[in-house]
Design a protein around this motif. Structure first.
Motif, mmCIF file in Angstrom:
data_model
loop_
_atom_site.group_PDB
_atom_site.id
_atom_site.type_symbol
_atom_site.label_atom_id
_atom_site.label_comp_id
_atom_site.label_asym_id
_atom_site.label_seq_id
_atom_site.Cartn_x
_atom_site.Cartn_y
_atom_site.Cartn_z
ATOM 1 N N LEU A 197 -2.021 -9.742 5.944
ATOM 2 C CA LEU A 197 -2.459 -8.367 5.160
ATOM 3 C C LEU A 197 -1.656 -8.209 4.154
ATOM 4 N N TYR A 198 -2.582 -8.073 2.913
ATOM 5 C CA TYR A 198 -2.222 -7.795 1.561
ATOM 6 C C TYR A 198 -2.722 -6.754 0.798
ATOM 7 N N ALA A 199 -2.049 -5.900 -0.232
ATOM 8 C CA ALA A 199 -2.806 -4.718 -0.936
ATOM 9 C C ALA A 199 -2.682 -5.567 -2.078
ATOM 10 N N ASP A 200 -3.709 -5.014 -3.046
ATOM 11 C CA ASP A 200 -3.665 -5.250 -4.456
ATOM 12 C C ASP A 200 -2.471 -4.567 -5.213
ATOM 13 N N GLN A 201 -2.136 -4.714 -6.496
ATOM 14 C CA GLN A 201 -1.030 -4.269 -6.970
ATOM 15 C C GLN A 201 -1.292 -2.621 -7.073
ATOM 16 N N THR A 202 -2.496 -2.131 -7.174
ATOM 17 C CA THR A 202 -2.409 -0.545 -7.221
ATOM 18 C C THR A 202 -1.744 -0.089 -5.956
ATOM 19 N N GLY A 203 -2.234 -0.766 -4.933
ATOM 20 C CA GLY A 203 -1.855 -0.766 -3.446
ATOM 21 C C GLY A 203 -0.436 -0.582 -3.463
ATOM 22 N N ILE A 204 0.267 -1.500 -4.113
ATOM 23 C CA ILE A 204 1.972 -1.731 -4.086
ATOM 24 C C ILE A 204 2.668 -0.670 -4.709
ATOM 25 N N GLU A 205 2.053 -0.349 -5.970
ATOM 26 C CA GLU A 205 2.617 0.696 -6.907
ATOM 27 C C GLU A 205 2.534 2.017 -6.287
ATOM 28 N N ALA A 206 1.811 2.356 -5.262
ATOM 29 C CA ALA A 206 1.735 3.502 -4.486
ATOM 30 C C ALA A 206 2.903 3.874 -3.699
ATOM 31 N N LEU A 207 3.686 2.735 -3.038
ATOM 32 C CA LEU A 207 4.669 2.714 -2.124
ATOM 33 C C LEU A 207 5.797 3.516 -3.026
ATOM 34 N N LYS A 208 6.785 3.937 -1.924
ATOM 35 C CA LYS A 208 7.952 4.433 -2.587
ATOM 36 C C LYS A 208 8.650 3.137 -3.174
ATOM 37 N N GLN A 209 9.756 3.502 -4.202
ATOM 38 C CA GLN A 209 10.275 2.323 -4.747
ATOM 39 C C GLN A 209 11.248 1.303 -3.909
ATOM 40 N N VAL A 210 11.752 1.641 -3.097
ATOM 41 C CA VAL A 210 12.708 1.037 -2.105
ATOM 42 C C VAL A 210 11.526 -0.023 -1.263
ATOM 43 N N THR A 211 10.480 0.757 -0.660
ATOM 44 C CA THR A 211 9.368 0.073 0.087
ATOM 45 C C THR A 211 8.784 -0.949 -0.945
ATOM 46 N N LYS A 212 8.527 -0.557 -2.006
ATOM 47 C CA LYS A 212 7.885 -1.489 -3.144
ATOM 48 C C LYS A 212 8.697 -2.727 -3.115
ATOM 49 N N ARG A 213 9.899 -2.623 -3.383
ATOM 50 C CA ARG A 213 10.663 -3.860 -3.518
ATOM 51 C C ARG A 213 10.570 -4.718 -2.248
ATOM 52 N N TYR A 214 10.687 -4.090 -1.213
ATOM 53 C CA TYR A 214 10.644 -4.871 0.091
ATOM 54 C C TYR A 214 9.310 -5.807 0.168
ATOM 55 N N ALA A 215 8.270 -4.866 -0.090
ATOM 56 C CA ALA A 215 6.909 -5.421 -0.107
ATOM 57 C C ALA A 215 6.775 -6.643 -0.754
ATOM 58 N N ARG A 216 7.342 -6.614 -2.106
ATOM 59 C CA ARG A 216 7.189 -7.755 -2.967
ATOM 60 C C ARG A 216 8.032 -8.789 -2.492
ATOM 61 N N LYS A 217 9.096 -8.408 -1.905
ATOM 62 C CA LYS A 217 9.836 -9.699 -1.236
ATOM 63 C C LYS A 217 9.244 -10.246 -0.329
ATOM 64 N N GLN A 218 8.500 -9.549 0.527
ATOM 65 C CA GLN A 218 7.848 -10.135 1.912
ATOM 66 C C GLN A 218 6.663 -10.888 1.264
ATOM 67 N N ASN A 219 6.062 -10.411 0.381
ATOM 68 C CA ASN A 219 4.901 -11.095 -0.533
ATOM 69 C C ASN A 219 5.129 -12.540 -0.995
ATOM 70 N N ARG A 220 6.509 -12.434 -1.643
ATOM 71 C CA ARG A 220 7.139 -13.519 -2.122
ATOM 72 C C ARG A 220 7.454 -14.593 -1.089
ATOM 73 N N TRP A 221 7.771 -14.246 -0.094
ATOM 74 C CA TRP A 221 8.062 -15.048 1.198
ATOM 75 C C TRP A 221 6.964 -15.753 1.498
ATOM 76 N N VAL A 222 5.752 -15.187 1.805
ATOM 77 C CA VAL A 222 4.584 -15.713 2.109
ATOM 78 C C VAL A 222 3.993 -16.889 1.326
ATOM 79 N N LYS A 223 4.001 -16.438 -0.068
ATOM 80 C CA LYS A 223 3.687 -17.184 -0.978
ATOM 81 C C LYS A 223 4.242 -18.597 -1.045
ATOM 82 N N ASN A 224 5.575 -18.490 -1.038
ATOM 83 C CA ASN A 224 6.697 -19.470 -1.263
ATOM 84 C C ASN A 224 6.838 -20.438 -0.043
ATOM 85 N N ARG A 225 6.541 -19.708 1.119
ATOM 86 C CA ARG A 225 6.820 -20.433 2.209
ATOM 87 C C ARG A 225 5.654 -21.223 2.992
#
Length: 402
Positions: free
Chosen positions: A229-257
């Motif tokens: 389950l993924y959201a577009d970049q507007t979707g990510i930007e709407a999150l709070k800063q800490v949650t946004k960083r964690y979301a990006r980390k999770q998405n990087r893991w899926v992409k890299n792994r």
């Protein structure tokens, strides 16, 4: 439900307890706030499945709100496992403990002809259920407490001291790990101390096993169905800063792994965009049901799995030492790879800090070489600059700033 009842295990000789199952292991991935628990509950209801949480915090009793646990009512609607069974005062619960208990639960769910639905979660918890990636040490066989104590002892030492020690007993693993990553460095040292075999050798053995691949040993379960389950970049930007960083980390893991690591043991990942929750049924639930039903019936889903371009020559664990910045950089992409402006990621040699250090070095070179005001930059300095891999545009920008 009829398709599930028809998908029985058939004996095929050695393997997963002597059985080859056609029922899929459904795994739902996604960053915080993408609706993983909601989808898991809906799939569990409609497919008669049971949910296995793969969250390192939800295993502890209490802390229900802060760890975003499903409610008691939701747990009554669909059977949930691996939630609220560890005393929060326990400090020695490890991924090995999780893997052992969760694997047994998944096997039991399969044995009752039901579909296990794993909801992530914590990256390395999920990995422990998908692949043979963990190394059991002698002390793990004797109990968790000794393992954690030894690892904790190692982590108290200086990271560079630990890394130097690892380079003496396992240079291959040391070249892949940054000295600041004390958790992994300590773990590799622990493996060697307690088994007498280097961590890298263990991993080579896993990769060489039948069905092994670039991510580790063979798949633990033969028919994984992974939904992201993924959201577009507007979707990510709407999150709070800490949650946004964690979301990006999770998405990087899926992409890299998963998405950029092709191989025999890398299961396909099917993407479901959750940017518009008003279209949840048609954009998420119905496609997810179609995909899982395809796995149950033994044929490929109508939709194609997600893919990313990859570079076969790229080394994600290469070792680079930047003398200018006095930093160790691990990975070709982190050192000199492409710029990912959309996600705020940039390679080291194109980073502001490295450019700043390079400008300082060039200024010192100029002071030492130039004898008159306005003298051009020395050829040697220009050669060094170009060898760092910068473009002519960067060259002109830095020259004009000096």
């Amino acid at each position: 439900m009829a398709a599930i009842a028809a998908a029985r295990a058939v004996p095929v000789g050695p393997g997963l307890r002597g059985l080859q199952r056609t029922l899929p292991l459904v795994v739902i991935l996604g960053a915080t706030g993408t609706g993983k628990s909601t989808l898991a509950l809906q799939l569990g209801q409609q497919l008669g499945g049971e949910i296995v949480s793969a969250d390192s915090m939800q295993v502890y009793e209490g802390l229900d709100i802060i760890t975003n646990k499903v409610s008691a009512q939701e747990q009554r609607i669909c059977q949930h496992h691996m939630i609220s069974f560890v005393d929060p005062l326990v400090t020695n619960y490890t991924v090995v403990d999780f893997r052992n208990k969760a694997t047994a639960l998944i096997e039991d769910i399969f044995a009752r002809d039901k579909i296990p639905i794993v909801v992530g979660g914590t990256n390395y918890y999920i990995e422990s259920l998908l692949w043979k990636v963990l190394v059991n040490t002698k002390s793990q066989e004797m109990g968790t407490e000794k393992v954690v104590d030894r690892k904790a002892e190692l982590e108290k030492e200086d990271g560079y001291v630990l890394h130097k020690r690892l380079s003496q007993v396992d240079p291959e693993m040391a070249a892949k790990l940054h000295p600041h990553d004390k958790r992994k460095v300590a773990r590799s040292l622990q493996v060697f101390e307690e088994t007498g075999i280097s961590h890298s050798e263990f991993l080579h053995q896993q990769h060489a096993e039948e069905g092994g691949g670039p991510l580790g040993g063979p798949l633990k379960f033969p028919n994984p169905c992974i939904l992201w389950l993924y959201a577009d970049q507007t979707g990510i930007e709407a999150l709070k800063q800490v949650t946004k960083r964690y979301a990006r980390k999770q998405n990087r893991w899926v992409k890299n792994r998963f998405l950029s690591r092709p191989g025999p043991s890398v299961p396909p990942v099917y993407g479901l965009e959750v940017s518009d929750i008003s279209k949840w049924k048609e954009s998420v639930l119905e496609p997810a049901l179609d995909i899982v039903q395809s796995f149950i019936q033994g044929h490929k889903p109508a939709v194609a799995p997600m893919k990313m371009p990859f570079n076969e020559t790229e080394n994600k664990r290469s070792y680079h030492m930047c003398d200018l910045c006095d930093r160790i950089i691990i990975g070709d992409r982190e050192w000199a790879g492409r710029v990912w402006e959309r996600h705020g990621e940039i390679s080291h040699i194109k980073s502001k800090s490295h450019l700043h250090q390079l400008k300082k070095r060039r200024r010192l070179d100029l002071d030492a070489v130039n004898t008159t005001e306005g003298q051009s930059i020395s050829p040697d300095c220009d050669k060094e600059f170009k060898e760092k891999g910068f473009s002519q545009q960067h060259d002109e920008e830095l020259k004009s700033s000096i």
